[in-house]
Design an enzyme around this catalytic site. Structure first.
Site, mmCIF file in Angstrom:
data_model
loop_
_atom_site.group_PDB
_atom_site.id
_atom_site.type_symbol
_atom_site.label_atom_id
_atom_site.label_comp_id
_atom_site.label_asym_id
_atom_site.label_seq_id
_atom_site.Cartn_x
_atom_site.Cartn_y
_atom_site.Cartn_z
ATOM 1 N N ARG A 70 5.503 8.616 1.908
ATOM 2 C CA ARG A 70 6.915 8.251 1.747
ATOM 3 C C ARG A 70 7.801 9.321 1.133
ATOM 4 N NH1 ARG A 70 6.248 2.694 -1.226
ATOM 5 N NH2 ARG A 70 4.350 3.781 -1.800
ATOM 6 N N ARG A 116 7.593 5.818 10.200
ATOM 7 C CA ARG A 116 7.173 4.532 9.635
ATOM 8 C C ARG A 116 8.147 3.437 10.051
ATOM 9 N NH1 ARG A 116 6.166 0.422 7.306
ATOM 10 N NH2 ARG A 116 5.420 0.073 5.186
ATOM 11 N N ASP A 169 -5.893 4.012 6.113
ATOM 12 C CA ASP A 169 -5.988 3.483 4.757
ATOM 13 C C ASP A 169 -7.407 2.986 4.522
ATOM 14 O OD1 ASP A 169 -4.077 2.746 2.384
ATOM 15 O OD2 ASP A 169 -5.518 1.109 2.557
ATOM 16 N N TYR A 199 -10.781 -4.510 -3.696
ATOM 17 C CA TYR A 199 -9.650 -5.134 -3.004
ATOM 18 C C TYR A 199 -10.092 -6.386 -2.249
ATOM 19 C CZ TYR A 199 -6.858 -1.078 -4.211
ATOM 20 O OH TYR A 199 -6.182 -0.125 -4.914
HETATM 21 O O1 1CP Z 1 4.669 1.781 2.983
HETATM 22 C C1 1CP Z 1 3.854 2.653 3.252
HETATM 23 O O2 1CP Z 1 4.157 3.629 3.965
HETATM 24 C C2 1CP Z 1 2.478 2.441 2.721
HETATM 25 C C3 1CP Z 1 2.039 3.355 1.634
HETATM 26 C C4 1CP Z 1 0.606 3.795 1.960
HETATM 27 C C5 1CP Z 1 0.215 5.037 2.501
HETATM 28 C C6 1CP Z 1 1.110 6.193 2.869
HETATM 29 C C7 1CP Z 1 -0.566 3.006 1.817
HETATM 30 C C8 1CP Z 1 -0.657 1.600 1.331
HETATM 31 N N1 1CP Z 1 -1.646 3.749 2.273
HETATM 32 C C9 1CP Z 1 -1.211 4.983 2.700
HETATM 33 C C10 1CP Z 1 -2.043 6.049 3.321
HETATM 34 C C11 1CP Z 1 -3.320 6.416 2.697
HETATM 35 N N2 1CP Z 1 -4.020 5.690 1.771
HETATM 36 C C12 1CP Z 1 -4.057 7.582 3.011
HETATM 37 C C13 1CP Z 1 -3.691 8.560 4.126
HETATM 38 C C14 1CP Z 1 -3.525 9.989 3.774
HETATM 39 C C15 1CP Z 1 -2.148 10.459 3.369
HETATM 40 O O3 1CP Z 1 -1.243 9.697 3.081
HETATM 41 O O4 1CP Z 1 -2.000 11.690 3.351
HETATM 42 C C16 1CP Z 1 -5.198 7.578 2.177
HETATM 43 C C17 1CP Z 1 -6.271 8.627 2.084
HETATM 44 C C18 1CP Z 1 -5.168 6.364 1.421
HETATM 45 C C19 1CP Z 1 -6.226 5.968 0.484
HETATM 46 C C20 1CP Z 1 -6.045 4.763 -0.360
HETATM 47 N N3 1CP Z 1 -5.432 3.568 -0.056
HETATM 48 C C21 1CP Z 1 -6.617 4.623 -1.649
HETATM 49 C C22 1CP Z 1 -7.505 5.669 -2.298
HETATM 50 C C23 1CP Z 1 -6.732 6.773 -2.948
HETATM 51 C C24 1CP Z 1 -5.878 6.373 -4.123
HETATM 52 O O5 1CP Z 1 -4.655 6.596 -4.030
HETATM 53 O O6 1CP Z 1 -6.406 5.875 -5.134
HETATM 54 C C25 1CP Z 1 -6.289 3.355 -2.143
HETATM 55 C C26 1CP Z 1 -6.662 2.751 -3.485
HETATM 56 C C27 1CP Z 1 -5.538 2.678 -1.126
HETATM 57 C C28 1CP Z 1 -5.017 1.283 -1.161
HETATM 58 C C29 1CP Z 1 -3.560 1.237 -0.925
HETATM 59 N N4 1CP Z 1 -2.983 1.427 0.304
HETATM 60 C C30 1CP Z 1 -1.612 1.389 0.201
HETATM 61 C C31 1CP Z 1 -1.298 1.170 -1.181
HETATM 62 C C32 1CP Z 1 0.092 1.045 -1.728
HETATM 63 C C33 1CP Z 1 -2.533 1.098 -1.880
HETATM 64 C C34 1CP Z 1 -2.715 0.906 -3.387
HETATM 65 C C35 1CP Z 1 -2.663 -0.547 -3.714
HETATM 66 C C36 1CP Z 1 -2.818 -0.907 -5.200
HETATM 67 O O7 1CP Z 1 -3.873 -0.671 -5.810
HETATM 68 O O8 1CP Z 1 -1.864 -1.490 -5.725
#
Ligand code: 1CP
Length: 340
Positions: free
Chosen positions: A27, A36, A73, A148
């Site tokens: 974002r 997106r 994700d 999760y």
């Molecule tokens: O609205 C949006 O655009 C959604 C935001 C978003 C994004 C950009 C989410 C939701 N996931 C992602 C992509 C993502 N997630 C990648 C792709 C690589 C990149 O962006 O360059 C990767 C590797 C992840 C990994 C991920 N998802 C993790 C592990 C890493 C970390 O940050 O700890 C975890 C815990 C998630 C779960 C998740 N997915 C999205 C959110 C907001 C969350 C966190 C939820 C929470 O714990 O509250």
């Protein structure tokens, strides 16, 4: 010619170090927000290969990153196993929580292969366009994915999952086995489709006691590493046991990962002493220093680079980029690293 990231992951002290950033697509980039919005919801974006490949490559068009990480994700795995998943706008992921045997029994590994087909198509598209950079595939580590699945959302304490792990060890063990086997199948399929390196994100590894850390973080990670090594001996594997603290040493020694990603709170000097010298380190700039920019960014970056110089190392953040990050601060960081 071997690509820079793979050289570092094979144990070479490449300098200046290869660099990529966790959540480098996302974002904080206006071009991501545009795609997106076109895709509609987040799951639609993750399952639209052309759009997902486009956002995977966006950071590489702006910056000279050494790697692209598949845009998907960690929660696409429970989604593929048939657990409902939705991303509530502005609130993060929501799943129907698994709290009993019926919830575990309802998971359906036979759905996995067809459900992940669009994600594998994204991998093929990105690999065709990634050029000299490395394509990283990924999955969550079983424990973090199970967090999760049991909680149904991100929480501060992960109380339900910890209570299940301590109080219902057989049930939790069954869930972990299903997720671990599915993760092996999922990562193997990504490698076959073109992922050159894979990473395991264990974002909540730090909520467990040392005993359960060994059972639910170290051992499943070792099982995944062993299974992938047998089939793909050359594919490098990065592990990210966030919050492991002093347990980093045992994790590095026992799991067999090629590299350990360290979180913001780890002193690089500690990681260097705790992790064998042939295992690469990756990390660990505070994402908030990247938001702040300026002198603080330069000082923090220099401290990490000075400590890591001479050892197999990959520059990265200690956790994911946050949406508030000014894109020009990432450009400044890249210049700073290249000229160090
Ligand atoms: O609205 C949006 O655009 C959604 C935001 C978003 C994004 C950009 C989410 C939701 N996931 C992602 C992509 C993502 N997630 C990648 C792709 C690589 C990149 O962006 O360059 C990767 C590797 C992840 C990994 C991920 N998802 C993790 C592990 C890493 C970390 O940050 O700890 C975890 C815990 C998630 C779960 C998740 N997915 C999205 C959110 C907001 C969350 C966190 C939820 C929470 O714990 O509250």
């Amino acid at each position: 010619m071997t690509k820079r990231l793979q050289r570092a992951l094979a144990g070479e002290a490449v300098w200046p170090p290869p660099v990529w950033l966790m959540r480098q697509a996302g974002r904080y980039l206006p071009e991501y927000r545009e795609v997106r919005a076109r895709a509609g919801d987040f799951i639609s974006l993750c399952t639209a290969p052309a759009l997902a490949a486009e956002v995977t490559l966006q950071p590489l068009r702006r910056y000279e990153m050494d790697a692209a990480i598949l845009f998907s994700d960690i929660l696409m795995l429970p989604w593929a196993l048939g657990q409902g998943l939705r991303f509530a706008e502005g609130e993060g992921p929501r799943l129907p929580p698994i709290r009993d045997a019926a919830g575990v029994d309802a998971l359906d590994p036979s759905r996995l292969a067809s459900a992940i087909a669009p994600i594998l198509e994204t991998v093929r598209l990105v690999r065709a366009g990634v050029g000299d950079a490395t394509l990283i595939g990924f999955a969550g580590s079983p424990f973090t994915v199970a967090c999760y699945m049991v909680e149904g959302q991100g929480t501060k304490e992960f109380a339900h999952v910890r209570r299940m792990a301590y109080g219902q060890p057989r049930l939790f063990g069954q869930l972990m086995d299903i997720v671990t086997a599915a993760t092996i199948e999922y990562l193997a399929a990504q490698i076959v489709a073109g992922a050159e390196v894979v990473m395991l994100f264990d974002s909540w590894a730090g909520v467990l006691s040392p005993h359960l850390f060994h059972t639910h973080v170290t051992l499943p990670t070792k099982r995944i590493v062993d299974a992938l090594r047998t089939r793909f001996p050359d594919t490098k594997i990065i592990g990210f046991p966030r919050g492991a603290g002093t347990l980093l040493a045992g994790y590095a020694a026992e799991t067999g990962v090629s590299a350990v990603a360290i979180d913001t709170g780890v002193d690089p000097a500690f990681a260097i002493s705790a992790v064998p010298g042939n295992v690469a380190l990756q990390g660990n700039l505070d994402p908030m220093a990247l938001v702040a920019g300026g002198d603080a960014l330069a000082r923090e970056t220099n401290g990490i680079l000075d400590a890591m110089r001479g050892r197999p190392y990959v520059f990265n953040l200690g956790h994911g980029i946050v949406p508030e990050t000014p894109p020009e601060h990432v450009a400044a960081l890249m210049r700073h690293i290249r000229s160090h």
